[in-house]
Every structure is written in C-alpha cells, then in structure tokens.
Enzyme design. Structure first.
Site, mmCIF file in Angstrom:
data_model
loop_
_atom_site.group_PDB
_atom_site.id
_atom_site.type_symbol
_atom_site.label_atom_id
_atom_site.label_comp_id
_atom_site.label_asym_id
_atom_site.label_seq_id
_atom_site.Cartn_x
_atom_site.Cartn_y
_atom_site.Cartn_z
ATOM 1 N N ALA A 104 7.668 -2.968 9.665
ATOM 2 C CA ALA A 104 7.646 -3.643 10.967
ATOM 3 C C ALA A 104 6.909 -2.823 12.027
ATOM 4 C CB ALA A 104 9.078 -3.914 11.419
ATOM 5 N N GLY A 105 6.274 -1.730 11.620
ATOM 6 C CA GLY A 105 5.539 -0.913 12.595
ATOM 7 C C GLY A 105 6.416 0.075 13.329
ATOM 8 N N ALA A 110 8.051 6.721 7.167
ATOM 9 C CA ALA A 110 7.911 8.121 7.580
ATOM 10 C C ALA A 110 9.270 8.722 7.909
ATOM 11 C CB ALA A 110 6.986 8.221 8.795
ATOM 12 N N ASP A 152 2.301 8.606 12.107
ATOM 13 C CA ASP A 152 3.720 8.264 11.918
ATOM 14 C C ASP A 152 4.541 9.505 11.556
ATOM 15 O OD1 ASP A 152 2.923 5.671 12.311
ATOM 16 O OD2 ASP A 152 3.988 4.853 10.579
HETATM 17 O O1 PMV Z 1 2.896 2.203 10.058
HETATM 18 P P1 PMV Z 1 2.500 1.282 11.183
HETATM 19 O O2 PMV Z 1 2.619 -0.141 10.885
HETATM 20 O O3 PMV Z 1 3.116 1.698 12.477
HETATM 21 O O4 PMV Z 1 0.910 1.467 11.400
HETATM 22 C C1 PMV Z 1 0.342 2.702 11.517
HETATM 23 C C2 PMV Z 1 -0.773 2.662 12.468
HETATM 24 C C3 PMV Z 1 -2.161 2.433 11.915
HETATM 25 O O5 PMV Z 1 -3.032 3.003 12.887
HETATM 26 C C4 PMV Z 1 -2.460 0.956 11.772
HETATM 27 C C5 PMV Z 1 -2.405 3.113 10.572
HETATM 28 C C6 PMV Z 1 -2.410 4.628 10.629
HETATM 29 O O6 PMV Z 1 -2.315 5.232 9.555
HETATM 30 O O7 PMV Z 1 -2.546 5.232 11.705
#
Ligand code: PMV
Length: 321
Positions: A104-105, A110, A152
């Site tokens: 979901a971002g 992580a 992350d």
């Molecule tokens: O893991 P997410 O969905 O928060 O996306 C990470 C952010 C991106 O810039 C899209 C990918 C990255 O590795 O930085």
C-alpha cells in the site's frame, strides 16, 4: 527466557517517488501509528540450528528451512546469519506481526525486514549499526522489487525524516515545525515492482519526456526541503499538488487515488498527492491540525478503506524495546 523485540514504523514518501529511482532526491518520513514487530526467544528444547517462524499475517507457522530462500522473511533472517557468520544459530522462535497494510506504499516490507534484522542481531548478541541494518534490509528489498532506490529501508531503519538520494549517505531532515498529514488508503493493493517496471518501460520509450518529469520532481523535493527546514511546512502544500501532477502525467495515479486527492483538497487540505508506487495504495494530504477530522471524514466518504492522521516531526532513533 529473555525475549528480544524490535519494532519498525511504517513510512510515507512526501516527495519524489519514482524519480528517486533515477537519482533525483526524495523526502520520506516515518509513520509511527503502524508498525512491524519481531520477537525472538531462545528455544532450549529445539535442535541446534532450528529457527521456528510464526508470521500470522501471512499465515506461516513452521521452520525457517521450509520458507523459500527468496522469500523476504527468510531473506531478512539469512542476511543476519550471513552478516554475523555464526557456525550455527542457537535454536530459537521468531514471531513477526505487523499493522502496516501490505503493498500500500507504507513500507510494510521494509519494516518487517528491519524489525527482524534488528531483533535477530540483538538475540545473537551482535547488535548492528543502523547503517548495516539498512544495508541488509536493502538486500531484501531487492528480492521484493528488483531496482529499489533504497528510500524505504533507509527511512524505516533510521526512524527519522530523511532527504534521500540514491547511493549517497542518508541526510536527516531538520524539522523545526511539526506538521499534520492525513493518509488515505484506497484499499487497492499495488505491487511496487509493477509500477516501477511500467515507469521504466515508459522512460525507455520516451526518455526525453520522462527526464523532464524526473527533473521537475527533483526540483520540487529540493524546494520542499528548504521550506520544511526553514520552518514553513505549510508552504509544501502547493508543491505536493505539483508533484501529484507530474505523477499523474507519468501514469502512476489512478481514478481511486484522484478521487481521494480531490476529496482532501475539497475538505481544505493545503495540498495532496499519491504516496509510494501509486496505481493504488495510499495518498497523503497536508492539513492544519484543526481540519484533520474534516479530511478524515471526507476521505472515508469518498471510499478510503483506512485513514491515518500523523504528526510529522523529528523523532529519536529507534532501538530494541
Ligand atoms: O514501496 P513503495 O510503494 O512506497 O514505493 C517506493 C517508491 C518508489 O520510488 C516508487 C520505488 C523506490 O524504490 O524508490
């Protein structure tokens, strides 16, 4: 029997997602209301080398040896064993839980890795520095999604707002004036790898156009840093809107994200954008503390599955608890 527990927060990207994969700066901050938690206890009756893993969120309860090595849970534990180079791991039980929505971002992958790595290193009597923990979690991130920028694992490990440029030492953001951000979850899971892969394909097809967009996002992130560090966080609202326009042009927004972004703006947000890989997952909105409740209500009315209000501020480094 002492238990070794470590937790790690969720995160949001305030500025610069996707462009950060291409060397532009990004800003990310921890979100404390959601967390991953790893607990490890010795298992005196277990065979030497036996590591029992309970991960109820993904329905796993069994020996580590039964988890494929390229699974992130195994990846995190094996990365610690390799780092510490023990001949044999003492028999133990590992339990990992998380309140961070998956895909979901919010950095759930992580956070799970960082909590596991921190707790296992402490259990083994070799606590690792945040730099090493972040580096090991980055290895695991690569299993998740090929070409991660590293933002992350960095923000989740250091548990502080970060200004991040790929392959550069992490810069901790000064934050003299805290500010309120409301996070709205579309409830649509969106694997990071797919969105990152599509952006790459589009960039390869039309590098000129995408480089311009990445540059614009990088400049927005730099300007946002200046505003945040000089104690004018309200001024980042319009920058969030600009960043959202660039992300829409890159094709990583979605009707559901757009609806929540519009709802937030309509309810008085100072700015709003998607956060993370996009296509689904979360959006974020900057608001005065007084309007946070209105925003929450409006986001739920427009279909948000979960809404979290968080105060973005400087926080201390995270340790085992
Ligand atoms: O893991 P997410 O969905 O928060 O996306 C990470 C952010 C991106 O810039 C899209 C990918 C990255 O590795 O930085």
């Amino acid at each position: 029997m002492p238990a070794f527990t470590a937790t790690a927060p969720g995160k949001i990207i305030l500025f610069g997602e996707h462009a950060v994969v291409y060397g532009r700066p990004a800003i990310a901050v921890p979100v404390d209301k959601v967390r991953a938690r790893a607990t490890i206890v010795a298992d005196p009756k277990g065979e030497p080398g036996s590591v029992k893993v309970q991960a109820p969120d993904v329905g796993f309860d069994g020996e580590l040896a039964a988890i494929p090595e390229d699974h992130p849970l195994a990846g995190a534990l094996l990365a610690v064993f390799e780092e510490i180079d023990l001949e044999r791991v003492p028999a133990c039980k590992v339990r990992i839980t998380s309140t961070i929505p998956i895909a979901a971002g919010l950095g759930s992958g992580a956070a799970v890795s960082v909590a596991l790595i921190r707790a296992m290193a402490a259990f083994l009597g070799f606590p690792l520095s945040s730099e090493r923990i972040s580096a090991l979690a980055y290895k695991v991130e690569k299993i998740h999604h090929g070409t991660p920028s590293g933002i992350d694992n960095t923000v989740v490990t250091f548990h502080k707002p970060v200004y991040f440029i790929r392959n550069k030492p992490v810069e901790i953001l000064r934050l003299p004036k805290p500010f309120t951000v409301v996070i709205g979850d579309t409830g649509i899971t969106s694997p990071t790898a797919a969105a990152v892969g599509d952006v790459r394909a589009n960039w390869q097809a039309d590098p000129g156009r995408y480089e311009i967009l990445f540059d614009a996002i990088g400049e927005i992130a730099q300007e946002a840093r200046r505003m945040i560090e000089s104690g004018q966080p309200d001024a980042i609202g319009p920058l969030m809107d600009d960043n959202q326009s660039c992300l829409s042009e890159m094709g990583v927004s979605s009707p559901e994200l757009d609806r929540l972004v519009e709802a937030a703006r309509g309810a008085g947000a100072l700015g709003a954008k998607l956060s993370g890989a996009g296509r689904g997952g979360n959006m974020i909105a900057l608001t005065s503390a007084q309007k946070a409740d209105d925003l929450e209500r409006s986001l739920y009315e427009q279909g948000a599955k979960m809404v979290i209000t968080t105060l973005v501020r400087e926080v201390g480094e995270f340790h085992n608890d």
